[in-house]
Design a protein around this motif. Structure first.
Motif, mmCIF file in Angstrom:
data_model
loop_
_atom_site.group_PDB
_atom_site.id
_atom_site.type_symbol
_atom_site.label_atom_id
_atom_site.label_comp_id
_atom_site.label_asym_id
_atom_site.label_seq_id
_atom_site.Cartn_x
_atom_site.Cartn_y
_atom_site.Cartn_z
ATOM 1 N N ILE A 272 0.874 -1.171 0.000
ATOM 2 C CA ILE A 272 0.000 0.000 0.000
ATOM 3 C C ILE A 272 0.913 1.222 0.000
ATOM 4 O O ILE A 272 1.925 1.240 0.710
ATOM 5 C CB ILE A 272 -0.920 0.014 1.237
ATOM 6 N N PRO A 273 0.627 2.243 -0.783
ATOM 7 C CA PRO A 273 1.473 3.454 -0.741
ATOM 8 C C PRO A 273 1.549 4.024 0.674
ATOM 9 O O PRO A 273 0.534 4.222 1.336
ATOM 10 C CB PRO A 273 0.759 4.407 -1.704
ATOM 11 N N GLN A 274 2.782 4.284 1.124
ATOM 12 C CA GLN A 274 3.023 4.803 2.464
ATOM 13 C C GLN A 274 4.130 5.837 2.403
ATOM 14 O O GLN A 274 4.931 5.863 1.467
ATOM 15 C CB GLN A 274 3.419 3.683 3.433
ATOM 16 N N LYS A 275 4.188 6.656 3.443
ATOM 17 C CA LYS A 275 5.207 7.682 3.540
ATOM 18 C C LYS A 275 6.353 7.150 4.378
ATOM 19 O O LYS A 275 6.200 6.874 5.564
ATOM 20 C CB LYS A 275 4.633 8.958 4.170
ATOM 21 N N ALA A 284 5.242 -0.127 -0.532
ATOM 22 C CA ALA A 284 5.604 -0.390 0.860
ATOM 23 C C ALA A 284 4.776 -1.561 1.379
ATOM 24 O O ALA A 284 3.551 -1.558 1.245
ATOM 25 C CB ALA A 284 5.369 0.857 1.716
ATOM 26 N N PRO A 285 5.398 -2.591 1.965
ATOM 27 C CA PRO A 285 4.644 -3.762 2.429
ATOM 28 C C PRO A 285 3.736 -3.410 3.607
ATOM 29 O O PRO A 285 3.970 -2.469 4.354
ATOM 30 C CB PRO A 285 5.736 -4.759 2.845
ATOM 31 N N VAL A 286 2.693 -4.223 3.758
ATOM 32 C CA VAL A 286 1.756 -4.103 4.877
ATOM 33 C C VAL A 286 2.069 -5.209 5.870
ATOM 34 O O VAL A 286 2.187 -6.374 5.491
ATOM 35 C CB VAL A 286 0.302 -4.196 4.392
ATOM 36 N N ALA A 287 2.213 -4.842 7.145
ATOM 37 C CA ALA A 287 2.530 -5.805 8.194
ATOM 38 C C ALA A 287 1.250 -6.273 8.870
ATOM 39 O O ALA A 287 0.302 -5.508 9.041
ATOM 40 C CB ALA A 287 3.484 -5.187 9.217
ATOM 41 N N GLU A 295 -0.487 9.952 4.168
ATOM 42 C CA GLU A 295 -0.849 10.788 3.034
ATOM 43 C C GLU A 295 0.346 10.915 2.103
ATOM 44 O O GLU A 295 1.498 10.876 2.548
ATOM 45 C CB GLU A 295 -1.287 12.179 3.499
ATOM 46 N N CYS A 296 0.066 11.062 0.820
ATOM 47 C CA CYS A 296 1.098 11.268 -0.188
ATOM 48 C C CYS A 296 0.713 12.506 -1.009
ATOM 49 O O CYS A 296 -0.424 12.622 -1.474
ATOM 50 C CB CYS A 296 1.233 10.046 -1.102
ATOM 51 N N ARG A 400 -4.871 9.862 0.310
ATOM 52 C CA ARG A 400 -4.877 9.291 1.657
ATOM 53 C C ARG A 400 -4.992 7.773 1.564
ATOM 54 O O ARG A 400 -5.763 7.248 0.759
ATOM 55 C CB ARG A 400 -6.030 9.866 2.486
ATOM 56 N N TYR A 401 -4.223 7.100 2.419
ATOM 57 C CA TYR A 401 -4.200 5.640 2.440
ATOM 58 C C TYR A 401 -4.277 5.188 3.896
ATOM 59 O O TYR A 401 -3.670 5.800 4.784
ATOM 60 C CB TYR A 401 -2.919 5.091 1.791
#
Length: 684
Positions: A272-275, A284-287, A295-296, A400-401
């Protein structure tokens, strides 16, 4: 009334078990399962039906709250291949054992309300034809012997450098690095040498008398029983820990644990896109069990053509390994943004096209929900917020994610300690329900100014345990605001009160939310004006401009040598200020920025190690054993109370007996006999 839906709405089953969620009002819902077939002319499978047909599947329902239920399907047949001339009907005549489509309908009465389509493609299980040898692997008892006696032996049939327990190293090899062996458990030293060993104390700051009392003993006599020792000895009986079966077992499925990355069906990380590190990463992996929200910011000079701003259904509707041997499909739901201005702002750059930007179906937000239970994921849903961007110039887009993990209907949130608070972990606060005495979890926040630093755009940050902080924001005040002081005080009070609404705070980092035993009341100091300033046309007094939080913490004990900290008191106070608008030129004083601040201070309460000292102990330190190298009262052991090895009455009695024997030995011993003889000789 909530609508009834299945999540996901379509399942692809490759194993003998499958599950899905039924959400909504399920109080009067009945489930009906039937086998469906597609029409040769239209290709459709028909509308849902409330008629139950006999199938080879067992249907069960598990209640998960008032508005959710988990539906389980299990194949009621064997999956082994039929042998030649086999009369048993419970077997698979072909390798593709099950190939059918099922329709599960949720009905209220005779009216279907929701349906789930299941495509089952299950192959038969294959077993080796030849019986392998019955080899046994003997694993030593972990109470007495570690599993890996030489963990640093990494290479087979090769001597590893600095690994002195490697059996592949010859005596000539060991001479090269015998004085540089790897220490600790990795080097094979799983049983630490006791303190009374002469070899241990030789390299430390040992007392002068230690060489006369230390013990030279081989390492085999070490009383250390290992980390698996539970307080009593267990007789070690050699027996196989693992025995190879006749039939090869399937490979174990790796379970998800907290923090492990979620993997898709093609062995790729679910991203998921992450900062990250100040920049936005699209992959970016999700744990597992780690909620995230970010936010991006992207400056658009032309319309996007690919993910993550332009996403297709195939980009989001992917299969993810559920961690318990199966997979789940991401269910996608689209939502139209009600106000596009919440996501965009103007930019100073010029758009690439002369007519500006006209971008349709731009992905503005992705909100994931992971439904989990135990070590597996039961379902995944994502809400995609899309909108159309229309502007004559380039814009700055803020996407926003978020990802939350829900156990039933509850969000997975980590604790702040176990049991004591850990430094830099959030303080747990709550609101108490007086009827049930249960606590609803919330947080305590401080100001987090961003962009221009104004209170209208400021964000909030969670107060972390043990971290003192001071932050604030700026409130623009005009001249006419200072003519309405009561309203101004209410505005500032509401801004400060919006930081947190909690009434209680948890004593330690792992509280019980079903009772108020582990919670403390938050005390508030009454607002009192420090200066008797009166309100005027250009000044307002008693403004609660500063909010101060004081947290008293104490070390309640030790767990495995680690101090356990807990909160003993929590107080919120306000400092009142007078805001004055005083200037000569009206044009420069039309609007002024006044600060609103908040701060947090942690106060450590020292541990009371004994009764308070007397005035004699404070003024005269000659007899204070804690402040002098020579302690005169300790010379009178065991007649003084400084000796704590046994009860004072017993030590006093043994001391009197010792004095009696010393006096008797002196009277009857050789020195006293010589004195008597000399006295009699002088008398004669």
């Amino acid at each position: 009334m909530k609508p009834r839906i299945f999540q996901p709405s379509f399942l692809f089953a490759t194993g003998p078990a499958a599950s899905a969620f039924l959400l909504g009002n399920i109080s009067e819902v009945s489930l009906h399962l039937r086998t469906v077939y597609s029409s040769n002319s239209t290709g459709s499978i028909g509308s849902p039906s409330c008629l139950t047909e006999p199938t080879q599947w067992i249907l069960s329902k598990e209640q998960m709250g008032k508005t959710a239920a988990q539906i389980h399907l299990r194949l009621n047949r064997s999956l082994h291949v039929c042998a030649e001339n086999d009369t048993n009907t419970d077997c698979c005549p072909k390798l593709l054992c099950v190939l059918e489509a099922l329709q599960l309908s949720a009905c209220v009465g005779n009216t279907p309300r929701a349906s789930l389509l299941i495509q089952a493609t299950i192959h038969a299980q294959l077993y080796p034809s030849s019986v392998e040898s019955d080899n046994k692997t003997v694993i030593p008892n972990q109470v007495f012997q570690p599993l890996g006696s030489c963990p640093c032996d990494l290479t087979r049939r090769v001597c590893d450098v600095r690994c002195c327990c490697d059996k592949d190293c010859s005596s000539e090899d060991l001479k090269l690095f015998v004085s540089y062996c790897l220490p600790g458990p990795f080097g094979g030293h799983v049983s630490p040498a006791p303190d009374y060993q002469c070899s241990v104390q030789a390299s430390k700051n040992s007392p002068d008398w230690f060489p006369f009392l230390c013990v030279n003993s081989p390492p085999e006599n070490n009383p250390y029983l290992g980390l698996f020792y539970q307080g009593n000895t267990i007789a070690s009986r050699p027996r196989p820990s693992f025995q190879r079966p006749v039939l090869s077992a399937p490979e174990p499925v790796p379970l998800y644990i907290q923090g492990s990355p979620i993997v898709s069906l093609n062995d790729q990380y679910f991203t998921i896109p992450q900062k990250l590190f100040g920049r936005c990463g699209n992959n970016a992996p999700v744990a597992f069990l780690k909620n995230l929200k970010g936010e991006c910011v992207t400056e658009l000079q032309s319309c996007p053509t690919g993910p993550p701003l332009q996403t297709q259904l195939t980009d989001l509707n992917i299969q993810v390994m559920n961690g318990i041997g199966g997979d789940v499909m991401v269910d996608v739901a689209d939502e139209l943004a009600p106000d596009i201005s919440l996501f965009i702002s103007k930019s100073s750059a010029v758009a690439s096209a002369d007519e500006g930007l006209l971008c349709e179906n731009v992905t503005l937000a992705l909100d994931y929900k992971f439904y989990w239970r135990g070590n597996g994921i039961m379902g995944i849903t994502v809400t995609r917020t899309v909108g159309t961007i229309k502007s004559n110039e380039s814009v700055v887009l803020t996407t926003r994610y978020s990802a939350v993990f829900l156990n039933g209907e509850f969000m997975a949130e980590p604790n702040s300690g176990n049991p004591g608070y850990q430094v830099r972990r959030p303080i747990i606060a709550g609101i108490v329900d007086n009827d049930t005495e249960s606590v609803q979890k919330t947080s305590i926040n401080n100001w987090k100014p961003v962009h221009d630093g104004l209170c209208s755009t400021a964000e909030e940050k969670t107060v972390l345990y043990g971290e003192n902080s001071t932050s604030g924001c700026l409130l623009p005040i005009r001249r006419h605001n200072l003519t309405q002081c009561n309203r101004l005080r209410d505005v500032v009070s509401d801004l400060q009160a919006a930081l947190f609404t909690a009434t209680h705070v948890a004593k330690h980092g792992k509280p019980n939310f079903s009772t108020t035993t582990d919670w403390l009341n938050i005390s508030y100091v009454t607002l009192n004006s420090s200066t008797p300033t009166e309100d005027t046309r250009s000044a307002c007094s008693d403004i609660p401009a500063h909010q101060h939080i004081q947290v008293w913490s104490v070390v309640s004990g030790l767990v495995e040598g680690i101090p356990q900290r807990e909160i003993s008191a929590f107080q919120v106070s306000y400092s009142l200020a007078t805001w004055t608008l005083d200037c000569g030129d009206v044009s420069y004083c039309e609007e002024t920025l006044f600060p609103i601040t908040s701060s947090v201070t942690f106060i450590d309460i020292p541990i009371n190690s004994g009764p308070p000292k007397t005035r004699f102990q404070i003024n005269f330190t000659e007899y204070d054993c804690n402040r002098n190298d020579v302690c005169w009262p300790e010379l009178a052991f065991p007649f003084t109370r400084y000796y704590t090895g046994e009860p004072y009455s017993q030590s006093l009695a043994k001391g009197m007996i010792l004095v009696f024997f010393v006096i008797t030995a002196s009277l009857l011993g050789t020195p006293w006999r010589q004195i008597r003889q000399a006295w009699h000789s002088a008398a004669l």
